[in-house]
Design a protein around this motif. Sequence first.
Motif, PDB file in Angstrom:
ATOM      1  N   LEU A  28       0.831  -1.208   0.000  1.00 30.24           N
ATOM      2  CA  LEU A  28       0.000   0.000   0.000  1.00 30.24           C
ATOM      3  C   LEU A  28       0.864   1.256   0.000  1.00 30.24           C
ATOM      4  O   LEU A  28       0.579   2.224  -0.703  1.00 30.24           O
ATOM      5  N   ARG A  29       1.909   1.244   0.818  1.00 24.95           N
ATOM      6  CA  ARG A  29       2.785   2.419   0.870  1.00 24.95           C
ATOM      7  C   ARG A  29       3.438   2.662  -0.486  1.00 24.95           C
ATOM      8  O   ARG A  29       3.643   3.804  -0.894  1.00 24.95           O
ATOM      9  N   ALA A  30       3.742   1.589  -1.205  1.00 30.37           N
ATOM     10  CA  ALA A  30       4.390   1.739  -2.518  1.00 30.37           C
ATOM     11  C   ALA A  30       3.445   2.410  -3.511  1.00 30.37           C
ATOM     12  O   ALA A  30       3.850   3.325  -4.238  1.00 30.37           O
ATOM     13  N   ILE A  31       2.179   1.980  -3.563  1.00 28.52           N
ATOM     14  CA  ILE A  31       1.285   2.561  -4.558  1.00 28.52           C
ATOM     15  C   ILE A  31       0.780   3.933  -4.150  1.00 28.52           C
ATOM     16  O   ILE A  31       0.286   4.690  -4.987  1.00 28.52           O
ATOM     17  N   CYS A  32       0.919   4.277  -2.863  1.00 28.92           N
ATOM     18  CA  CYS A  32       0.474   5.597  -2.400  1.00 28.92           C
ATOM     19  C   CYS A  32       1.634   6.565  -2.210  1.00 28.92           C
ATOM     20  O   CYS A  32       1.436   7.679  -1.694  1.00 28.92           O
ATOM     21  N   SER A  33       2.840   6.171  -2.623  1.00 29.11           N
ATOM     22  CA  SER A  33       4.031   6.965  -2.320  1.00 29.11           C
ATOM     23  C   SER A  33       4.007   8.340  -2.973  1.00 29.11           C
ATOM     24  O   SER A  33       4.624   9.286  -2.462  1.00 29.11           O
ATOM     25  N   ARG A  34       3.313   8.515  -4.090  1.00 26.57           N
ATOM     26  CA  ARG A  34       3.306   9.798  -4.799  1.00 26.57           C
ATOM     27  C   ARG A  34       2.210  10.733  -4.308  1.00 26.57           C
ATOM     28  O   ARG A  34       2.109  11.869  -4.765  1.00 26.57           O
ATOM     29  N   LEU A  35       1.362  10.247  -3.408  1.00 24.88           N
ATOM     30  CA  LEU A  35       0.257  11.075  -2.931  1.00 24.88           C
ATOM     31  C   LEU A  35       0.728  12.017  -1.831  1.00 24.88           C
ATOM     32  O   LEU A  35       1.614  11.675  -1.046  1.00 24.88           O
ATOM     33  N   PRO A  36       0.131  13.192  -1.744  1.00 25.76           N
ATOM     34  CA  PRO A  36       0.503  14.127  -0.671  1.00 25.76           C
ATOM     35  C   PRO A  36       0.052  13.599   0.693  1.00 25.76           C
ATOM     36  O   PRO A  36      -0.755  12.668   0.789  1.00 25.76           O
ATOM     37  N   HIS A  37       0.559  14.225   1.747  1.00 24.91           N
ATOM     38  CA  HIS A  37       0.254  13.766   3.101  1.00 24.91           C
ATOM     39  C   HIS A  37      -1.225  13.970   3.414  1.00 24.91           C
ATOM     40  O   HIS A  37      -1.842  14.975   3.056  1.00 24.91           O
ATOM     41  N   ASN A  38      -1.787  12.963   4.061  1.00 25.93           N
ATOM     42  CA  ASN A  38      -3.149  13.033   4.575  1.00 25.93           C
ATOM     43  C   ASN A  38      -3.161  12.258   5.879  1.00 25.93           C
ATOM     44  O   ASN A  38      -2.675  11.118   5.945  1.00 25.93           O
ATOM     45  N   ASN A  39      -3.707  12.856   6.931  1.00 27.17           N
ATOM     46  CA  ASN A  39      -3.614  12.247   8.256  1.00 27.17           C
ATOM     47  C   ASN A  39      -4.230  10.845   8.309  1.00 27.17           C
ATOM     48  O   ASN A  39      -3.631   9.904   8.845  1.00 27.17           O
TER      49      ASN A  39
END
Length: 466
Positions: free
Chosen positions: A369-380
């Motif tokens: 999950l972290r790999a596919i979401c790595s390009r997304l900006p921070h969200n709490n």
Amino acid sequence: MGDIRQSLLPRDVLSAAKELLYHLDIYICNLLQSGRQPPQVDSKTLELVEEFIFHSPNDRNTPARRMSALQELQLLEIMCSCFQEQSRDTVRQLMFSALFNLQGNQADESRMSLLGKLVSMAVAVGRVPILECAATWLQRTHRVYCVRLAQVLVDDYCGMVPGSVSTLQNIHSASPRFCCQFITAVTMLYDLSSEDLTPPLELLQMIVSWIQDDPRLVLITFLNTPLSGSQPITSLDVTPLGGLVRWCIKAPLTYRRDKKPPLTNGSSDSVVEAGPLFSALHLSVLQVFMLLPTILNEKGLYGRLTLLQMESLAALTSDLSRLLDQADKHTHKSSADTHTSSQLALDRLAQALQVAMASGALLCSREDLRAICSRLPHNNLLQLVLSGPVMYYNNIHTPPLAFSPHAAHLPITTHPAHPTHPTHPTHSALPTHPAQTTITSHSSSHNQYPGQSFMTGMSFPFRPSH
């Protein structure tokens, strides 16, 4: 049936088609009675169908025959009656396949044209046998053609005649199987990448009402599909959940960009906007996910079968990253609105991931999950899902079955119960996120969508869009 060709040639085009349908019905009944397995219509019969129903010339010396609009309408009425009067579903399904299974030849365009008109007529006059046959066709046919059939119905009932969407809505009760396949095809038709590929509000409202009335509707194909054998990668997904999740997550950015007008429903007092509709849809999809643990446990598949594919999630996060980058470039126009829409999209992604993992619909590691979401900006909330404790079943003894048209399925075997794992120490409570609330019903501002019970005790930050 090859010997009847000479008797069909002198007939007019409608009479020949009607006579061939009559002989086709008898031929298939005899085929089933013979006990041949599998029952399969021979190539000579298919050639007659192409020549006398779809008017594909048998040879270069034979002039093409064409029906007038009136004759085509009469043929459609004859077909409706033919399928309605045939009481055996097996005969109907074989006959439908002989008529409309794509053969990869020049007759396919005629097949698709007549199929769209026949299914549209079946919706209008409530011919359930044809809708049931079309549901099977959608399950077995290349997704490109499934999307084309869905486009015909959307054009006919959501665009051509104002107010006719109520007729299409009746397929929910007439043929739930067809309704489920239609939703799946529609989510592939509209990927929200442009204004033309954004679902009409009438269609969106109809789908929301369907799922609110019966959340299990979107699982019907999955519940009725054998879990052995294989399904081609080119066919529709076994549920529309992936497409619906994509709609809900991308909507805050795409509908804000397109500025769709409100839906009036023919009354100045009843105005429906896209934001509340997608909020209602998002909640309904999460509720569908929460039905899955019981269903998967009953089938012995909890922890072994994934309904959300990592490939589609990776494509979704890539699209979302691009949309967020585009939104950032326009922050000078409306900074607060852009930030709210961006955070809402990310919140919905986090909610969908959390509930899908907790319900067993998504089987993956947190590293994936972290790999596919790595390009997304921070969200709490997304950060909590990617790094905090998430309840989901991870069966390390049995590899997951990718039950979607993306992998072959092996026969399901019964596995012995696994020993109970020791209880882990209780984690200290995490600080409450400012936006975090427990989803138990829709926002009070969306009273037109009645609340439904949800999983007690699971908190999700749910922010309706306005």
